[in-house]
Design a protein around this motif. Structure first.
Motif, PDB file in Angstrom:
ATOM      1  N   UNK A  94       3.114  32.610 -39.972  1.00 12.33           N
ATOM      2  CA  UNK A  94       4.175  31.737 -39.473  1.00 12.33           C
ATOM      3  C   UNK A  94       5.525  32.438 -39.535  1.00 12.33           C
ATOM      4  N   UNK A  95       5.753  33.156 -40.626  1.00 13.54           N
ATOM      5  CA  UNK A  95       6.993  33.913 -40.775  1.00 13.54           C
ATOM      6  C   UNK A  95       7.065  35.020 -39.722  1.00 13.54           C
ATOM      7  N   UNK A  96       5.953  35.720 -39.512  1.00 11.45           N
ATOM      8  CA  UNK A  96       5.940  36.798 -38.510  1.00 11.45           C
ATOM      9  C   UNK A  96       6.204  36.249 -37.104  1.00 11.45           C
ATOM     10  N   UNK A  97       5.609  35.095 -36.785  1.00  7.51           N
ATOM     11  CA  UNK A  97       5.859  34.465 -35.479  1.00  7.51           C
ATOM     12  C   UNK A  97       7.326  34.064 -35.343  1.00  7.51           C
ATOM     13  N   UNK A  98       7.896  33.515 -36.412  1.00  7.55           N
ATOM     14  CA  UNK A  98       9.301  33.110 -36.379  1.00  7.55           C
ATOM     15  C   UNK A  98      10.200  34.319 -36.148  1.00  7.55           C
ATOM     16  N   UNK A  99       9.944  35.418 -36.869  1.00 10.76           N
ATOM     17  CA  UNK A  99      10.747  36.628 -36.684  1.00 10.76           C
ATOM     18  C   UNK A  99      10.568  37.188 -35.278  1.00 10.76           C
ATOM     19  N   UNK A 100       9.362  37.141 -34.756  1.00 13.92           N
ATOM     20  CA  UNK A 100       9.112  37.607 -33.385  1.00 13.92           C
ATOM     21  C   UNK A 100       9.957  36.806 -32.386  1.00 13.92           C
ATOM     22  N   UNK A 101      10.022  35.490 -32.583  1.00 14.86           N
ATOM     23  CA  UNK A 101      10.798  34.647 -31.672  1.00 14.86           C
ATOM     24  C   UNK A 101      12.298  34.880 -31.843  1.00 14.86           C
ATOM     25  N   UNK A 102      12.758  35.119 -33.069  1.00 12.64           N
ATOM     26  CA  UNK A 102      14.170  35.439 -33.295  1.00 12.64           C
ATOM     27  C   UNK A 102      14.514  36.741 -32.577  1.00 12.64           C
ATOM     28  N   UNK A 103      13.632  37.733 -32.709  1.00 10.05           N
ATOM     29  CA  UNK A 103      13.838  39.020 -32.029  1.00 10.05           C
ATOM     30  C   UNK A 103      13.901  38.842 -30.514  1.00 10.05           C
ATOM     31  N   UNK A 104      12.962  38.078 -29.963  1.00 10.72           N
ATOM     32  CA  UNK A 104      12.923  37.864 -28.514  1.00 10.72           C
ATOM     33  C   UNK A 104      14.151  37.098 -28.035  1.00 10.72           C
ATOM     34  N   UNK A 105      14.579  36.102 -28.800  1.00  9.71           N
ATOM     35  CA  UNK A 105      15.768  35.330 -28.424  1.00  9.71           C
ATOM     36  C   UNK A 105      17.017  36.212 -28.472  1.00  9.71           C
ATOM     37  N   UNK A 106      17.109  37.059 -29.492  1.00  9.25           N
ATOM     38  CA  UNK A 106      18.246  37.972 -29.617  1.00  9.25           C
ATOM     39  C   UNK A 106      18.241  38.968 -28.463  1.00  9.25           C
ATOM     40  N   UNK A 107      17.070  39.535 -28.170  1.00 11.07           N
ATOM     41  CA  UNK A 107      16.954  40.502 -27.067  1.00 11.07           C
ATOM     42  C   UNK A 107      17.290  39.871 -25.723  1.00 11.07           C
ATOM     43  N   UNK A 108      17.035  38.576 -25.593  1.00  9.80           N
ATOM     44  CA  UNK A 108      17.334  37.861 -24.341  1.00  9.80           C
ATOM     45  C   UNK A 108      18.810  37.480 -24.241  1.00  9.80           C
ATOM     46  N   UNK A 109      19.586  37.779 -25.288  1.00  9.47           N
ATOM     47  CA  UNK A 109      21.010  37.502 -25.258  1.00  9.47           C
ATOM     48  C   UNK A 109      21.392  36.091 -25.655  1.00  9.47           C
ATOM     49  N   UNK A 110      20.440  35.335 -26.238  1.00  6.21           N
ATOM     50  CA  UNK A 110      20.780  33.981 -26.672  1.00  6.21           C
ATOM     51  C   UNK A 110      21.742  34.048 -27.862  1.00  6.21           C
ATOM     52  N   UNK A 111      22.583  33.030 -27.975  1.00  4.72           N
ATOM     53  CA  UNK A 111      23.580  32.995 -29.047  1.00  4.72           C
ATOM     54  C   UNK A 111      23.098  32.222 -30.266  1.00  4.72           C
ATOM     55  N   UNK A 112      22.265  31.199 -30.029  1.00  2.83           N
ATOM     56  CA  UNK A 112      21.801  30.370 -31.139  1.00  2.83           C
ATOM     57  C   UNK A 112      20.334  30.030 -30.953  1.00  2.83           C
ATOM     58  N   UNK A 113      19.707  29.691 -32.059  1.00  3.18           N
ATOM     59  CA  UNK A 113      18.332  29.214 -32.059  1.00  3.18           C
ATOM     60  C   UNK A 113      18.307  27.981 -32.964  1.00  3.18           C
ATOM     61  N   UNK A 114      17.753  26.904 -32.442  1.00  2.42           N
ATOM     62  CA  UNK A 114      17.694  25.636 -33.164  1.00  2.42           C
ATOM     63  C   UNK A 114      16.250  25.184 -33.213  1.00  2.42           C
ATOM     64  N   UNK A 115      15.882  24.416 -34.219  1.00  5.58           N
ATOM     65  CA  UNK A 115      14.544  23.846 -34.272  1.00  5.58           C
ATOM     66  C   UNK A 115      14.598  22.483 -34.919  1.00  5.58           C
TER      67      UNK A 115
END
Length: 152
Positions: A78-99
């Protein structure tokens, strides 16, 4: 174990296994098909072990549907998936991530998320079905400011 876990984008063919994982985790299926292009699977060989999704609203992202198969929980997936999504969101230029979560409010702060109120969320996120009732009003809202990469 037949090798290490890798991540790959989900496809329409993956919907049945994704939906089974989400149902088992008591997570909403609403909006999954609409945002399928931003869902990632954790796979080992040809077995899907976990899923996580992202909904994009301008420069803001909603992390959703982080679920790990019951027999693989507690192993850091779960942690690895979360980090993967943070990385992808950052690479896509997103400014924030909410859940939003009703079951994992203690898990995500370890990944850097902090609690916020609904009225503190960017207005663009209100378009999400998760904020329009797909997730219960009792859900805890957690927010993460993403690091901004300088243009190359």
């Amino acid at each position: 174990m037949r090798g290490h876990v890798t991540f790959r984008e989900a496809t329409a063919d993956d919907l049945p296994v994704m939906e089974a994982l989400l149902i088992a985790a008591e997570l909403s299926l609403e909006g999954v098909q609409a945002h399928l292009a931003d869902f990632v699977l954790a796979v080992q060989g040809d077995e899907v072990l976990g899923v996580a999704g992202l909904e994009r609203y301008g420069p803001h992202g909603l992390l959703r549907s982080v679920a790990v198969r019951a027999d693989h929980q507690g192993r850091g997936l779960g942690q690895a998936l979360t980090w993967e999504m943070i990385e992808r969101a950052t690479a896509a230029g997103l400014e924030t991530l909410t859940l939003l979560t009703t079951t994992a409010a203690g898990f995500f702060p370890k990944q850097g998320f902090h609690p916020v109120t609904r009225d503190a969320l960017p207005a663009a996120l209100q378009a999400s079905s998760q904020l329009q009732g797909g997730c219960p009003a009792s859900a805890v809202i957690l927010h993460l400011a993403l690091p901004q990469r300088s243009p190359a």
